[in-house]
Write a protein that holds these residues in place. Structure first.
Motif, PDB file in Angstrom:
ATOM      1  N   ALA A  71      -6.621 -20.949 -77.942  1.00 17.46           N
ATOM      2  CA  ALA A  71      -5.504 -21.030 -79.231  1.00 17.46           C
ATOM      3  C   ALA A  71      -4.924 -19.845 -79.222  1.00 17.46           C
ATOM      4  O   ALA A  71      -3.803 -19.334 -79.400  1.00 17.46           O
ATOM      5  CB  ALA A  71      -5.476 -22.162 -80.687  1.00 17.46           C
ATOM      6  N   GLY A  72      -5.928 -18.905 -78.763  1.00 14.61           N
ATOM      7  CA  GLY A  72      -5.550 -17.628 -79.074  1.00 14.61           C
ATOM      8  C   GLY A  72      -4.596 -16.446 -78.631  1.00 14.61           C
ATOM      9  O   GLY A  72      -3.930 -16.584 -79.356  1.00 14.61           O
ATOM     10  N   ALA A 104       1.375 -14.516 -80.359  1.00 12.14           N
ATOM     11  CA  ALA A 104       3.215 -14.975 -79.345  1.00 12.14           C
ATOM     12  C   ALA A 104       3.655 -14.985 -80.595  1.00 12.14           C
ATOM     13  O   ALA A 104       4.165 -14.522 -80.705  1.00 12.14           O
ATOM     14  CB  ALA A 104       2.871 -15.500 -78.453  1.00 12.14           C
ATOM     15  N   VAL A 105       2.890 -16.032 -81.510  1.00  9.57           N
ATOM     16  CA  VAL A 105       3.369 -16.576 -82.466  1.00  9.57           C
ATOM     17  C   VAL A 105       3.626 -14.913 -83.785  1.00  9.57           C
ATOM     18  O   VAL A 105       4.632 -15.101 -84.139  1.00  9.57           O
ATOM     19  CB  VAL A 105       3.089 -17.616 -83.749  1.00  9.57           C
ATOM     20  CG1 VAL A 105       3.622 -17.842 -84.877  1.00  9.57           C
ATOM     21  CG2 VAL A 105       3.112 -19.124 -82.335  1.00  9.57           C
ATOM     22  N   MET A 106       2.568 -14.754 -83.629  1.00 10.28           N
ATOM     23  CA  MET A 106       2.069 -13.309 -84.662  1.00 10.28           C
ATOM     24  C   MET A 106       3.392 -12.088 -84.667  1.00 10.28           C
ATOM     25  O   MET A 106       3.758 -11.923 -85.567  1.00 10.28           O
ATOM     26  CB  MET A 106       1.074 -12.923 -84.515  1.00 10.28           C
ATOM     27  CG  MET A 106       0.294 -13.788 -84.756  1.00 10.28           C
ATOM     28  SD  MET A 106      -0.111 -14.588 -87.371  1.00 10.28           S
ATOM     29  CE  MET A 106       0.261 -12.890 -87.702  1.00 10.28           C
ATOM     30  N   ALA A 115       2.838 -14.139 -91.358  1.00  9.36           N
ATOM     31  CA  ALA A 115       2.689 -14.946 -91.185  1.00  9.36           C
ATOM     32  C   ALA A 115       0.891 -14.508 -91.498  1.00  9.36           C
ATOM     33  O   ALA A 115       0.274 -13.393 -90.746  1.00  9.36           O
ATOM     34  CB  ALA A 115       2.841 -15.574 -90.038  1.00  9.36           C
ATOM     35  N   ASP A 116       0.541 -15.521 -91.759  1.00  6.28           N
ATOM     36  CA  ASP A 116      -1.300 -15.307 -91.743  1.00  6.28           C
ATOM     37  C   ASP A 116      -1.782 -15.757 -90.668  1.00  6.28           C
ATOM     38  O   ASP A 116      -1.545 -17.046 -90.607  1.00  6.28           O
ATOM     39  CB  ASP A 116      -1.837 -16.192 -93.247  1.00  6.28           C
ATOM     40  CG  ASP A 116      -3.325 -15.877 -92.897  1.00  6.28           C
ATOM     41  OD1 ASP A 116      -3.612 -15.492 -92.612  1.00  6.28           O
ATOM     42  OD2 ASP A 116      -3.432 -17.251 -94.099  1.00  6.28           O
ATOM     43  N   PRO A 117      -2.588 -15.260 -89.525  1.00  3.17           N
ATOM     44  CA  PRO A 117      -3.676 -15.357 -88.422  1.00  3.17           C
ATOM     45  C   PRO A 117      -3.977 -17.201 -88.280  1.00  3.17           C
ATOM     46  O   PRO A 117      -3.593 -18.046 -87.785  1.00  3.17           O
ATOM     47  CB  PRO A 117      -4.070 -14.712 -88.081  1.00  3.17           C
ATOM     48  CG  PRO A 117      -4.017 -13.549 -89.441  1.00  3.17           C
ATOM     49  CD  PRO A 117      -3.167 -13.924 -90.070  1.00  3.17           C
ATOM     50  N   LYS A 118      -4.511 -17.460 -89.665  1.00  3.73           N
ATOM     51  CA  LYS A 118      -5.456 -18.014 -89.793  1.00  3.73           C
ATOM     52  C   LYS A 118      -4.347 -19.495 -90.036  1.00  3.73           C
ATOM     53  O   LYS A 118      -5.127 -20.910 -89.260  1.00  3.73           O
ATOM     54  CB  LYS A 118      -6.343 -18.210 -91.095  1.00  3.73           C
ATOM     55  CG  LYS A 118      -7.480 -17.342 -91.183  1.00  3.73           C
ATOM     56  CD  LYS A 118      -8.758 -17.825 -92.322  1.00  3.73           C
ATOM     57  CE  LYS A 118     -10.135 -16.454 -92.139  1.00  3.73           C
ATOM     58  NZ  LYS A 118      -9.925 -16.598 -92.831  1.00  3.73           N
ATOM     59  N   THR A 119      -3.223 -19.500 -90.829  1.00  2.00           N
ATOM     60  CA  THR A 119      -2.203 -20.110 -91.106  1.00  2.00           C
ATOM     61  C   THR A 119      -1.870 -20.666 -89.547  1.00  2.00           C
ATOM     62  O   THR A 119      -1.416 -22.644 -89.710  1.00  2.00           O
ATOM     63  CB  THR A 119      -1.715 -20.284 -92.250  1.00  2.00           C
ATOM     64  OG1 THR A 119      -2.081 -19.333 -93.241  1.00  2.00           O
ATOM     65  CG2 THR A 119      -0.554 -20.793 -92.037  1.00  2.00           C
ATOM     66  N   ILE A 169      -0.519 -24.833 -84.975  1.00  2.00           N
ATOM     67  CA  ILE A 169      -0.651 -24.779 -83.410  1.00  2.00           C
ATOM     68  C   ILE A 169      -2.089 -25.647 -83.334  1.00  2.00           C
ATOM     69  O   ILE A 169      -1.045 -26.802 -82.588  1.00  2.00           O
ATOM     70  CB  ILE A 169      -1.192 -23.258 -82.833  1.00  2.00           C
ATOM     71  CG1 ILE A 169       0.002 -22.225 -82.935  1.00  2.00           C
ATOM     72  CG2 ILE A 169      -1.062 -23.551 -81.218  1.00  2.00           C
ATOM     73  CD1 ILE A 169      -0.738 -20.957 -82.856  1.00  2.00           C
ATOM     74  N   ILE A 170      -2.964 -25.775 -83.422  1.00  2.00           N
ATOM     75  CA  ILE A 170      -3.513 -26.967 -83.368  1.00  2.00           C
ATOM     76  C   ILE A 170      -3.152 -28.451 -83.472  1.00  2.00           C
ATOM     77  O   ILE A 170      -3.041 -29.502 -83.587  1.00  2.00           O
ATOM     78  CB  ILE A 170      -5.555 -26.550 -83.964  1.00  2.00           C
ATOM     79  CG1 ILE A 170      -5.449 -25.897 -82.844  1.00  2.00           C
ATOM     80  CG2 ILE A 170      -6.019 -27.956 -83.683  1.00  2.00           C
ATOM     81  CD1 ILE A 170      -6.753 -24.719 -83.857  1.00  2.00           C
TER      82      ILE A 170
END
Ligand code: ZN
Ligand code: MN
Length: 498
Positions: A468-469, A474-476, A482-486, A491-492
């Protein structure tokens, strides 16, 4: 069997009074103008009479309370006779058999021994002597005497021989230093000699037959740094073990006396000095020029009520109330009372003690160091920092985003815009740092990223979640705040849901 190191410390602390203990001379470290802060009393001129400084006695009572000591209701002054050029009266006014306090303790903790109570035998009040400076070039230069320090109020705090290692001795001294500066009775400036320490050291060595013998006690004089105390005791323990192996001399043998040694910080060794006088050599007797002092319950209550929360109590309260580790709580407390106040105000304001602790011990501390500032002059006040951290707690800002805002607040301050709560809001808007709560927008960006990373999507579907990295990255890029954990979780979820 490794020998046990047994240490007792005698600490001398200069009290922060405006004037000296028995006269009106100013009490100030001033080696640049020797012999300018003296009068007939502290010069010991005939006919001059001492008068006790009430403030010195009040500070002493405060200290004794902080050290959990019993307070005497009646205490008196004694003359300790000895001749030395820095003591013009040829006696020091001190306290002999009736000190103003006794039988206290201080909690000390080290990594090796944990937290232990070190008992305090007594604390008494006395006057300091002047200072001799000797020419040590070996070319026979002059010795000089500066009497500015004569009559400075000096508190002597004597521990029981409860300390069991060099590290514990250092920790005891550090804890005492922290306590005394916290309650404001001394500046404890060790370079200027406001806090000095003598260490009584010997070894308990267990013999093959199970019997324990003790080596002769050595007093190492005038240690004036934490490191010096630790190094001198370490050195002395090794030296005594070697000497015992060679001579077998032990405590209590005929002719064995307590030895006084000096400490050389340059050479990292202790060295022999004169033999120690016995107490009787000082020919103590009550000073006829000074009234004994009586202490009332009302005085004690008034002082007790004026005391702040002691560092040890505050440290454990920080651990309990804010969920801090002992380490984090210590780091904050060790920075002093104002810093601890700052932390506490931020922790309460943002509602997350750990978050507050991370920020004050890292971001704030780093800026203070770089800017060489004390906490009370820090440009981001507690109200502003807690407002910033509250946004992390509420999920409106990521830690990374908050760091950007924090840096921007400081940059703004340097350019003339004060750091304020409103300023936080405008920085977040300008930089687009607000965490997106619009899942529709996030989902659209995620879908686009999934389309561009088909292989990664396959891998995630197959259970390789670390794939997922690149998608998160790409999304960030698209969703700044955005909060990377969220994002990662979203994504998952989306990959698995499709
Ligand atoms: Zn004086
Ligand atoms: Mn003394």
């Amino acid at each position: 069997m490794k020998p046990t190191v047994v240490v007792g410390l005698e600490v001398h602390v200069q009290l922060l009074t405006r004037t000296k203990i028995f006269c009106g001379c100013v009490n100030r470290f001033n080696p640049d103008a020797p012999n300018t802060q003296t009068c007939p009393v502290c010069l010991g001129l005939p006919g001059a009479l001492p008068v006790m400084n009430e403030e010195a006695f009040r500070l002493s009572l405060m200290t004794a309370m902080a050290l959990n000591c019993e307070l005497a209701r009646f205490t008196k002054w004694d003359r300790k006779q000895y001749y030395y050029p820095d003591l013009p009266k040829a006696y020091q006014i001190s306290q002999y058999d009736l000190p103003f306090s006794h039988d206290g303790w201080l909690d000390v903790s080290t990594d090796d021994c944990g937290s232990r109570k070190i008992r305090i035998n007594r604390a008494h009040l006395e006057e300091d002597a002047g200072k001799n400076t000797h020419d040590e070039s070996g070319r026979g230069g002059d010795s000089q005497v500066d009497l500015n320090r004569c009559g400075t109020p000096l508190l002597e705090i004597v521990s029981e021989p409860d300390i069991r290692s060099a590290a514990e001795a250092k920790a005891y001294l550090e804890e005492l230093h922290l306590l005394l500066t916290y309650i404001g009775v001394s500046d404890c400036n060790m370079q200027e000699g406001s806090l000095r320490c003598d260490a009584n050291v010997n070894l308990h060595i267990e013999q093959d037959d199970g019997e324990t013998i003790a080596t002769p006690i050595v007093e190492v004089k005038n240690l004036n740094s934490f490191r010096g105390v630790e190094a001198a005791i370490t050195y002395e323990a090794e030296r005594q073990q070697k000497e015992f192996a060679e001579t077998g001399r032990k405590l209590g043998d005929p002719g064995v006396e307590k030895e006084t040694r000096g400490w050389s910080a340059e050479r990292n060794v202790t060295f022999a000095q004169r033999g120690k006088e016995e107490a009787s050599d000082y020919r103590y007797f009550p000073d006829p020029d000074l009234m004994p002092v009586t202490v009332s319950d009302e005085q004690i209550t008034a002082i007790r009520e004026s005391l702040c929360e002691f560092p040890a109590a505050r440290r454990s309260r920080f651990e309990q109330d804010y969920g801090l580790s002992n380490y984090d709580a210590s780091v904050i407390i060790n920075q002093g009372e104002e810093f601890a106040d700052y932390f506490e105000s931020v922790a309460q304001g943002c509602g997350d003690g750990k978050q507050a602790a991370n920020w004050v011990t890292q971001n704030v501390q780093r800026e203070l160091n770089e800017r060489q500032l004390e906490i009370d002059a820090f440009p981001v006040c507690t109200e502003v920092l807690s407002s910033l951290l509250k946004r992390i707690v509420d999920g409106e800002l990521t830690v990374k985003g908050a760091r950007e805002v924090f840096d921007e607040l400081l940059t703004g301050h340097d350019a003339g815009t004060p750091a304020s709560v409103d300023r936080i809001t405008s920085i977040i808007d300008e930089k687009g740092l607000a965490v997106s709560t619009d899942t529709g927008e996030m989902d659209a960006v995620i879908d686009a990223a999934m389309a561009a990373h088909e292989k990664a999507v396959e891998d995630i579907r197959g259970g390789k979640l670390q794939a997922a990295g690149p998608l998160v990255g790409a999304v960030m890029k698209q969703l700044m705040g955005a909060d990377p954990k969220t994002v990662r979780q979203r994504i998952i979820d989306r990959v698995k849901g499709t």
